[in-house]
Design an enzyme around this catalytic site. Sequence first.
Site, PDB file in Angstrom:
ATOM      1  N   ASN A   7     -33.293 111.597  86.037  1.00 10.28           N
ATOM      2  CA  ASN A   7     -31.875 111.216  86.015  1.00 10.28           C
ATOM      3  C   ASN A   7     -31.181 111.995  87.138  1.00 10.28           C
ATOM      4  OD1 ASN A   7     -29.241 110.620  85.423  1.00 10.28           O
ATOM      5  ND2 ASN A   7     -29.355 111.229  83.267  1.00 10.28           N
ATOM      6  N   LYS A  14     -32.128 115.788  86.661  1.00  7.48           N
ATOM      7  CA  LYS A  14     -32.653 116.129  85.333  1.00  7.48           C
ATOM      8  C   LYS A  14     -33.997 115.438  85.165  1.00  7.48           C
ATOM      9  CE  LYS A  14     -28.190 116.494  83.097  1.00  7.48           C
ATOM     10  NZ  LYS A  14     -27.179 115.547  82.678  1.00  7.48           N
ATOM     11  N   ARG A  89     -33.376 106.608  85.869  1.00  5.20           N
ATOM     12  CA  ARG A  89     -32.154 106.085  85.273  1.00  5.20           C
ATOM     13  C   ARG A  89     -31.233 105.577  86.384  1.00  5.20           C
ATOM     14  NH1 ARG A  89     -27.125 108.979  82.259  1.00  5.20           N
ATOM     15  NH2 ARG A  89     -26.275 107.028  81.515  1.00  5.20           N
ATOM     16  N   HIS A 178     -24.011 102.720  79.674  1.00  6.86           N
ATOM     17  CA  HIS A 178     -24.663 103.394  78.518  1.00  6.86           C
ATOM     18  C   HIS A 178     -25.667 102.476  77.817  1.00  6.86           C
ATOM     19  CE1 HIS A 178     -20.857 106.045  77.879  1.00  6.86           C
ATOM     20  NE2 HIS A 178     -21.762 106.695  78.601  1.00  6.86           N
ATOM     21  N   HIS A 204     -20.979 104.890  70.958  1.00  9.38           N
ATOM     22  CA  HIS A 204     -21.531 105.966  71.790  1.00  9.38           C
ATOM     23  C   HIS A 204     -20.343 106.809  72.258  1.00  9.38           C
ATOM     24  CE1 HIS A 204     -24.291 107.742  74.929  1.00  9.38           C
ATOM     25  NE2 HIS A 204     -23.095 108.039  75.416  1.00  9.38           N
ATOM     26  N   LEU A 205     -20.137 107.935  71.589  1.00 11.45           N
ATOM     27  CA  LEU A 205     -18.952 108.744  71.877  1.00 11.45           C
ATOM     28  C   LEU A 205     -19.369 110.074  72.496  1.00 11.45           C
ATOM     29  CD1 LEU A 205     -17.041 108.099  68.501  1.00 11.45           C
ATOM     30  CD2 LEU A 205     -17.048 106.698  70.590  1.00 11.45           C
ATOM     31  N   ARG A 237     -11.506 110.160  81.478  1.00 10.38           N
ATOM     32  CA  ARG A 237     -11.145 108.808  81.940  1.00 10.38           C
ATOM     33  C   ARG A 237     -10.094 108.191  81.021  1.00 10.38           C
ATOM     34  NH1 ARG A 237     -17.130 107.402  82.000  1.00 10.38           N
ATOM     35  NH2 ARG A 237     -17.884 108.161  83.998  1.00 10.38           N
ATOM     36  N   PHE A 280     -14.294 118.187  73.089  1.00 12.46           N
ATOM     37  CA  PHE A 280     -13.745 118.046  71.734  1.00 12.46           C
ATOM     38  C   PHE A 280     -13.826 119.336  70.919  1.00 12.46           C
ATOM     39  CE2 PHE A 280     -12.105 113.887  70.467  1.00 12.46           C
ATOM     40  CZ  PHE A 280     -12.159 113.275  71.700  1.00 12.46           C
ATOM     41  N   ILE A 328     -19.828 113.547  70.731  1.00 16.73           N
ATOM     42  CA  ILE A 328     -18.725 113.493  69.759  1.00 16.73           C
ATOM     43  C   ILE A 328     -19.142 112.700  68.512  1.00 16.73           C
ATOM     44  CG2 ILE A 328     -16.336 112.709  69.422  1.00 16.73           C
ATOM     45  CD1 ILE A 328     -16.251 112.888  72.666  1.00 16.73           C
ATOM     46  N   GLU A 330     -21.978 112.509  67.227  1.00 19.83           N
ATOM     47  CA  GLU A 330     -22.900 113.284  66.403  1.00 19.83           C
ATOM     48  C   GLU A 330     -22.285 114.589  65.890  1.00 19.83           C
ATOM     49  OE1 GLU A 330     -26.625 113.802  68.612  1.00 19.83           O
ATOM     50  OE2 GLU A 330     -26.390 111.769  69.386  1.00 19.83           O
ATOM     51  N   GLU A 382     -31.768 108.585  75.185  1.00 18.56           N
ATOM     52  CA  GLU A 382     -31.844 107.654  76.310  1.00 18.56           C
ATOM     53  C   GLU A 382     -33.149 107.788  77.074  1.00 18.56           C
ATOM     54  OE1 GLU A 382     -27.663 109.134  76.999  1.00 18.56           O
ATOM     55  OE2 GLU A 382     -27.595 107.300  78.172  1.00 18.56           O
TER      56      GLU A 382
HETATM   57  P1  ADP Z   1     -22.057 113.201  78.261  1.00 14.32           P
HETATM   58  O1  ADP Z   1     -23.538 113.039  78.054  1.00 14.32           O
HETATM   59  O2  ADP Z   1     -21.323 111.918  78.471  1.00 14.32           O
HETATM   60  O3  ADP Z   1     -21.683 114.277  79.231  1.00 14.32           O
HETATM   61  P2  ADP Z   1     -22.086 114.246  75.545  1.00 14.32           P
HETATM   62  O4  ADP Z   1     -22.744 113.142  74.806  1.00 14.32           O
HETATM   63  O5  ADP Z   1     -22.851 115.497  75.784  1.00 14.32           O
HETATM   64  O6  ADP Z   1     -21.438 113.706  76.877  1.00 14.32           O
HETATM   65  O7  ADP Z   1     -20.744 114.609  74.739  1.00 14.32           O
HETATM   66  C1  ADP Z   1     -19.857 115.587  75.162  1.00 14.32           C
HETATM   67  C2  ADP Z   1     -18.792 115.774  74.076  1.00 14.32           C
HETATM   68  O8  ADP Z   1     -19.454 116.008  72.836  1.00 14.32           O
HETATM   69  C3  ADP Z   1     -17.857 116.924  74.294  1.00 14.32           C
HETATM   70  O9  ADP Z   1     -16.531 116.503  74.033  1.00 14.32           O
HETATM   71  C4  ADP Z   1     -18.273 117.951  73.277  1.00 14.32           C
HETATM   72  O10 ADP Z   1     -17.171 118.591  72.728  1.00 14.32           O
HETATM   73  C5  ADP Z   1     -18.965 117.154  72.223  1.00 14.32           C
HETATM   74  N1  ADP Z   1     -20.104 117.935  71.753  1.00 14.32           N
HETATM   75  C6  ADP Z   1     -21.303 118.000  72.295  1.00 14.32           C
HETATM   76  N2  ADP Z   1     -22.103 118.850  71.616  1.00 14.32           N
HETATM   77  C7  ADP Z   1     -21.401 119.345  70.635  1.00 14.32           C
HETATM   78  C8  ADP Z   1     -21.664 120.270  69.600  1.00 14.32           C
HETATM   79  N3  ADP Z   1     -22.852 120.867  69.460  1.00 14.32           N
HETATM   80  N4  ADP Z   1     -20.659 120.557  68.760  1.00 14.32           N
HETATM   81  C9  ADP Z   1     -19.468 119.955  68.886  1.00 14.32           C
HETATM   82  N5  ADP Z   1     -19.171 119.044  69.861  1.00 14.32           N
HETATM   83  C10 ADP Z   1     -20.111 118.752  70.719  1.00 14.32           C
END
Ligand code: ADP
Length: 398
Positions: A7, A14, A89, A178, A204-205, A237, A280, A328, A330, A382
């Site tokens: 990736n 990665k 990817r 995604h 997918h958040l 965004r 978050f 988010i 999860e 993924e």
């Molecule tokens: P991307 O892959 O798009 O960079 P992620 O799927 O890693 O994003 O999600 C990032 C978001 O998920 C952040 O807002 C973060 O706060 C939240 N997040 C990720 N891991 C955790 C965790 N272990 N505890 C709480 N929030 C998390």
Amino acid sequence: MKVLVINSGSSSLKYRLIEMDDESVLAKGVADRIGIGNSFLKHSGSKKVVIENDMPNHAVAIKLVLDALTNPEYGVIKDAGEISAVGHRAVAGGEYFTHSTLITDAVREQIKEIIELAPLHMPACLMGIDACREVMPNIPHVAVFDTSFHSTMPDVAKLYGIDYDDYRNLKIRRYGAHGTSHKYITDEAAKLMGTKNMKLVVCHLGNGASLSAVKDGKCLDTTMGFTPLEGLIMGTRCGDIDPSVVQYLCNKKGWDVSQAINYFNKDCGVKGISGVSSDFRDLVAAAEHGNARAQLAIDMFSYRVKKYIGAYAAVMNGVDMIAFTAGIGEHTPEVRERVLTGLEYLGVEFDNKLNFDYKADGIAELSTKKSKVKVFIIPTDEEVVIARDTLAVAKYSK
Ligand code: ADP
């Protein structure tokens, strides 16, 4: 057989080496700060190591990755010849690529044409592809596109309400993103329900966030559009916005359009709304300490997710499952709670104690026995989708 998943970002690469017999991860890591100085490789194989090494470009980075994978002390394979195929990817596949594709010189040229559609991501992807093909010329390289899963969207969902000729000539349409994650969750949901015949909303958040409406295993609609800027409010965004705002902002701030687009990508979303963070974890902490704008950002994010669930329920004539995934999805029960509250009309009933007790440990059901709609948390993967597709295409290409 072992598949290497790559990736590539503009300054990072990665990787994950997957043993396809049991889909176990043999090694993973990231080559970071490529081309910007102080570069290092963070590798987790038979041992975890951080290797500081100059990486002026992606070709040097991938050589270092192969060195790490074959290192007698912390590597996991004897030599690079054990790698059967490489999966790359790719964020955008445009109209050319509706499936994962073996990379030939001709395909590489087509990918190059797509750069215009995703100028933020595709140049880096191409750098990764070129570097890996150069270092491993004798094995299949496969591009797995984030847009492929959404290629089943019907015209009513994928077209914008603009002049049809601009779609035909300039390929301006909604492509989504995604897709590998949405596909993984769709496959997992089918395993959970014992059938793929269902109406599923995948949420997918993550920092980038998107929903998709999936009926009988096929994507009918998704929230991201021509680029990942459309749809939900995200980390940085803005999501859906009236295009007239672009002109107004440019006039008021003396910006050109690129500056405005950069702003919509990097300075908006929950970061812009809260003035606190795009993360978050920070937002939840700030809201708990009474920060009203952090609370507003969480509420707005959740509201938009819920609004699209309603839209997708309308499109599919109901919902059988809502699945949450990514950072988010999860890890942030406060968001799931807001999204799921008030969906009784759809038949959603969830256990909020389970929601808050969930400790990021695999698949979990949040819906009650009585709930007509299943609600699940399904951690996404993924890389495994990329590896599976790579293996399938590589086998077929022989
Ligand atoms: P991307 O892959 O798009 O960079 P992620 O799927 O890693 O994003 O999600 C990032 C978001 O998920 C952040 O807002 C973060 O706060 C939240 N997040 C990720 N891991 C955790 C965790 N272990 N505890 C709480 N929030 C998390």
